[in-house]
Design an enzyme around this catalytic site. Structure first.
Site, PDB file in Angstrom:
ATOM      1  N   GLU A  45       0.843  -1.204   0.000  1.00 15.16           N
ATOM      2  CA  GLU A  45       0.000   0.000   0.000  1.00 15.16           C
ATOM      3  C   GLU A  45       0.872   1.245   0.000  1.00 15.16           C
ATOM      4  O   GLU A  45       1.828   1.350   0.767  1.00 15.16           O
ATOM      5  CB  GLU A  45      -0.906   0.005   1.226  1.00 15.16           C
ATOM      6  CG  GLU A  45      -1.785   1.224   1.377  1.00 15.16           C
ATOM      7  CD  GLU A  45      -2.648   1.498   0.145  1.00 15.16           C
ATOM      8  OE1 GLU A  45      -2.677   2.665  -0.282  1.00 15.16           O
ATOM      9  OE2 GLU A  45      -3.285   0.569  -0.379  1.00 15.16           O
ATOM     10  N   GLY A  72       4.580   1.357   0.100  1.00 16.94           N
ATOM     11  CA  GLY A  72       5.183   1.773  -1.163  1.00 16.94           C
ATOM     12  C   GLY A  72       4.281   1.475  -2.338  1.00 16.94           C
ATOM     13  O   GLY A  72       3.208   0.885  -2.199  1.00 16.94           O
ATOM     14  N   ASP A  73       4.755   1.869  -3.497  1.00 17.90           N
ATOM     15  CA  ASP A  73       4.016   1.720  -4.742  1.00 17.90           C
ATOM     16  C   ASP A  73       4.220   0.309  -5.290  1.00 17.90           C
ATOM     17  O   ASP A  73       5.359  -0.136  -5.458  1.00 17.90           O
ATOM     18  CB  ASP A  73       4.519   2.756  -5.747  1.00 17.90           C
ATOM     19  CG  ASP A  73       3.633   2.891  -6.958  1.00 17.90           C
ATOM     20  OD1 ASP A  73       3.175   1.850  -7.488  1.00 17.90           O
ATOM     21  OD2 ASP A  73       3.401   4.032  -7.384  1.00 17.90           O
ATOM     22  N   MET A  74       3.133  -0.370  -5.595  1.00 20.56           N
ATOM     23  CA  MET A  74       3.209  -1.743  -6.100  1.00 20.56           C
ATOM     24  C   MET A  74       4.008  -1.832  -7.395  1.00 20.56           C
ATOM     25  O   MET A  74       4.607  -2.857  -7.694  1.00 20.56           O
ATOM     26  CB  MET A  74       1.813  -2.311  -6.319  1.00 20.56           C
ATOM     27  CG  MET A  74       1.067  -1.684  -7.481  1.00 20.56           C
ATOM     28  SD  MET A  74      -0.528  -2.398  -7.788  1.00 20.56           S
ATOM     29  CE  MET A  74      -1.562  -1.263  -6.895  1.00 20.56           C
ATOM     30  N   GLU A  89      -7.714  -4.682  -6.172  1.00 21.51           N
ATOM     31  CA  GLU A  89      -8.956  -3.980  -6.506  1.00 21.51           C
ATOM     32  C   GLU A  89      -8.569  -2.515  -6.623  1.00 21.51           C
ATOM     33  O   GLU A  89      -8.393  -1.838  -5.630  1.00 21.51           O
ATOM     34  CB  GLU A  89     -10.009  -4.206  -5.416  1.00 21.51           C
ATOM     35  CG  GLU A  89     -11.404  -3.713  -5.769  1.00 21.51           C
ATOM     36  CD  GLU A  89     -11.569  -2.222  -5.549  1.00 21.51           C
ATOM     37  OE1 GLU A  89     -11.819  -1.524  -6.551  1.00 21.51           O
ATOM     38  OE2 GLU A  89     -11.463  -1.765  -4.419  1.00 21.51           O
ATOM     39  N   GLU A  98      -9.372  10.811  -9.517  1.00 22.92           N
ATOM     40  CA  GLU A  98      -9.998  11.500 -10.646  1.00 22.92           C
ATOM     41  C   GLU A  98     -10.448  12.903 -10.281  1.00 22.92           C
ATOM     42  O   GLU A  98     -10.794  13.203  -9.191  1.00 22.92           O
ATOM     43  CB  GLU A  98     -11.210  10.707 -11.149  1.00 22.92           C
ATOM     44  CG  GLU A  98     -10.768   9.435 -11.828  1.00 22.92           C
ATOM     45  CD  GLU A  98     -11.952   8.651 -12.393  1.00 22.92           C
ATOM     46  OE1 GLU A  98     -11.689   7.708 -13.109  1.00 22.92           O
ATOM     47  OE2 GLU A  98     -13.111   8.986 -12.114  1.00 22.92           O
TER      48      GLU A  98
END
Length: 98
Positions: A45, A72-74, A89, A98
């Site tokens: 995450e 962290g960023d996947m 998901e 957005e």
């Protein structure tokens, strides 16, 4: 997957990427308990507030000792092992951005 990871055997490696505050991690742990098959879960995450929540769940909720929280960023994470199952998901993240 069920044939490869029998009850009492080696845990299946499950990676929940974009784990948020943990609903899919919790579902993974419930499925593990219901099937009698152990899991080693990684919760990846990037939101620091959600990471705090995930770590809190690991410290206080039953079964969460099988979870490793990865802040962290996947897209940049280099997993230490191969996954047996990858769970994601992403709609929530896209909706927020957005």
């Amino acid at each position: 997957l069920c044939q490869r990871h029998q009850p009492g055997g080696e845990p299946a490696v499950v990676m929940v990427v974009g784990a948020g505050r943990g609903p899919l991690v919790a579902a993974t742990l419930r499925a593990s308990a219901a099937s009698g098959r152990r899991v080693r879960a990684f919760a990846v995450e990037k939101n620091p507030n959600a990471v705090v929540t995930l770590r809190g769940r690991c410290a206080t909720e039953a079964g969460w000792d099988a979870v490793t929280v990865v802040p962290g960023d996947m897209r940049e994470w280099e997993a230490p092992v191969l996954a047996d199952l990858l769970v994601s998901e992403l709609l929530g993240s896209w909706g927020d951005n957005e």
